[in-house]
Design an enzyme around this catalytic site. Structure first.
Site, PDB file in Angstrom:
ATOM      1  N   THR A 201      43.174  43.363  34.022  1.00 25.34           N
ATOM      2  CA  THR A 201      42.431  41.811  34.254  1.00 25.34           C
ATOM      3  C   THR A 201      41.184  42.607  35.045  1.00 25.34           C
ATOM      4  OG1 THR A 201      43.562  41.706  36.387  1.00 25.34           O
ATOM      5  CG2 THR A 201      44.811  40.871  34.412  1.00 25.34           C
TER       6      THR A 201
ATOM      7  N   TYR B 284      39.926  37.609  51.745  1.00 19.68           N
ATOM      8  CA  TYR B 284      40.252  39.021  51.008  1.00 19.68           C
ATOM      9  C   TYR B 284      41.218  39.486  51.320  1.00 19.68           C
ATOM     10  CZ  TYR B 284      39.511  43.243  48.455  1.00 19.68           C
ATOM     11  OH  TYR B 284      39.812  44.572  47.757  1.00 19.68           O
TER      12      TYR B 284
ATOM     13  N   GLY C  81      33.306  46.684  37.747  1.00 26.05           N
ATOM     14  CA  GLY C  81      33.813  47.387  38.725  1.00 26.05           C
ATOM     15  C   GLY C  81      34.931  48.445  38.312  1.00 26.05           C
TER      16      GLY C  81
ATOM     17  N   ALA D 115      38.460  43.293  33.867  1.00 25.82           N
ATOM     18  CA  ALA D 115      38.096  44.475  33.085  1.00 25.82           C
ATOM     19  C   ALA D 115      36.455  44.453  32.808  1.00 25.82           C
ATOM     20  CB  ALA D 115      38.916  44.399  32.022  1.00 25.82           C
ATOM     21  N   SER D 116      35.776  43.433  33.135  1.00 32.86           N
ATOM     22  CA  SER D 116      34.544  43.187  32.814  1.00 32.86           C
ATOM     23  C   SER D 116      33.524  44.272  33.639  1.00 32.86           C
ATOM     24  CB  SER D 116      33.877  41.866  32.675  1.00 32.86           C
ATOM     25  OG  SER D 116      33.958  41.051  33.956  1.00 32.86           O
TER      26      SER D 116
ATOM     27  N   GLY E  84      37.985  47.557  37.237  1.00 30.63           N
ATOM     28  CA  GLY E  84      38.604  47.382  36.082  1.00 30.63           C
ATOM     29  C   GLY E  84      37.670  48.077  34.685  1.00 30.63           C
TER      30      GLY E  84
ATOM     31  N   SER F  87      44.284  47.682  48.220  1.00 34.66           N
ATOM     32  CA  SER F  87      43.005  48.209  49.292  1.00 34.66           C
ATOM     33  C   SER F  87      43.678  48.548  50.418  1.00 34.66           C
ATOM     34  CB  SER F  87      42.229  46.700  49.538  1.00 34.66           C
ATOM     35  OG  SER F  87      41.230  47.190  50.476  1.00 34.66           O
TER      36      SER F  87
END
Length: 333
Positions: free
Chosen positions: A8, A151, A13, A10-11, A15, A138
């Site tokens: 997920t 975040y 960064g 995946a488009s 991923g 993270s």
């Protein structure tokens, strides 16, 4: 047989870099994200590097969309071997400047998106009694910083959720594994398209690592999932240990330095942000894996070597603790 890997976010960064890594292994790679443009570019890369791609446009905050993507993955490639939760969104701003709608959106994508992905993965893995889920976490999931309340809260929640689920899997004697790869600051496109109310352009807190470092950490965690979590990057180890040794001192240090450390000297980005809609459309276009900090980002981490060589791990852990102690002493000086 090639592995079937679902990613997920995946488009772009981490991923996107992880998809490239698995493509080089010849894997069948299922690419999930909201933006069709970035996914199609990622699919072309996967095919060129030797993998077989499947594009699935879905918002991970929508459990039905995630479930449909999981169905398509198994219908196309067969049983899912590895599911990697990586999608996220955020808002850079002091808490009181983040609206309720924005905070909810970040939580739905960055936390509940992982829950939804894990649910769909386990629905298929548990009956077969095999498979691995990797949560891309993270250091901020253990040590929060200012200007990223939504975040940090979501990443903390992922840790708690995953630990609870791990004990359930152990209780039933399952051979399905779940682990977390805790990330450092990474040079991804998010800092160009994040929703921000900062006076200057947002940036990751240095030192910064390239997304390929993160991708190697994710793949290693998937290959060796028996550990509870993996720390990617020496700064992740040092940050977590410093927080355990002197959290109150670190609070004061971050209150003093954390605002400036997350901003460059340039003006903030204008135009599109990706909180509610993807930005891999005109005029932004496909963003790839890297962000705007190539000149300062590290392509390697000595900590990677330590993780892969157990005999050196004790030495590395000791060095990290010593570094954390020295860092805490500097905070008080």
């Amino acid at each position: 047989m090639p592995q079937t890997v679902v990613i997920t976010g995946a488009s772009a960064g981490i991923g996107r870099a992880t998809a490239r890594l698995y493509a080089r292994r010849g894997a069948d790679v299922v690419l999930i994200a909201r933006g069709k443009g970035g996914l199609e570019e990622a699919a072309d890369e996967v095919a060129a590097l030797g993998g077989r791609p499947l594009v699935q446009v879905a918002d991970t905050a929508d459990p039905a969309g995630v479930e449909a993507a999981a169905d398509a993955a198994e219908e196309t490639f067969g049983p899912i071997d590895v599911w990697i939760n990586c999608a996220f969104s955020t808002v850079f701003a002091p808490f009181e400047e983040i609206t309720a709608e924005e905070f909810e959106r970040v939580t739905k994508v960055t936390y509940l998106g992982f829950v939804n992905g894990t649910r769909s993965a386990l629905k298929r893995m548990l009956p077969r009694d095999r498979g691995t889920v990797v949560q891309v976490g993270s250091a901020l999931g253990e040590r929060s910083i200012p200007l990223q309340a939504a975040y940090c809260g979501a990443k903390h929640a992922i840790n708690g959720f995953t630990s609870s689920l791990r004990t359930e899997l152990l209780h039933r004697g399952s051979r399905v594994h779940i682990t977390v790869a805790q990330m450092p600051a990474v040079n991804t496109p998010q800092f160009q398209w994040v929703r921000s109310r900062l006076a200057k352009h947002p940036m990751p807190v240095p030192p910064i690592y390239q997304p390929e470092v993160a991708a190697r950490g994710v793949a290693y965690a998937a290959d060796h999932p028996r550990r509870k979590q993996y720390y990617v990057g020496a700064t992740t180890v040092a940050t977590i240990w410093a927080n355990r040794l002197a959290p109150a001192l670190l609070d004061r240090y971050l209150a003093r330095t954390g605002f400036d450390a997350q901003q460059t000297d340039s003006v903030p980005p204008a135009g599109l942000d990706n909180l509610f809609e993807p930005v891999d459309r005109e005029p932004a276009g496909d963003q790839g894996a890297h962000g705007a900090f190539d000149d300062t980002a590290h392509a390697r981490s000595w900590q990677e070597i330590l993780v892969r060589h157990p005999a050196a791990t004790a030495v590395g852990a000791g060095a990290a603790v010593l570094g954390a102690v020295r860092g805490v002493r500097r905070l008080t000086s």
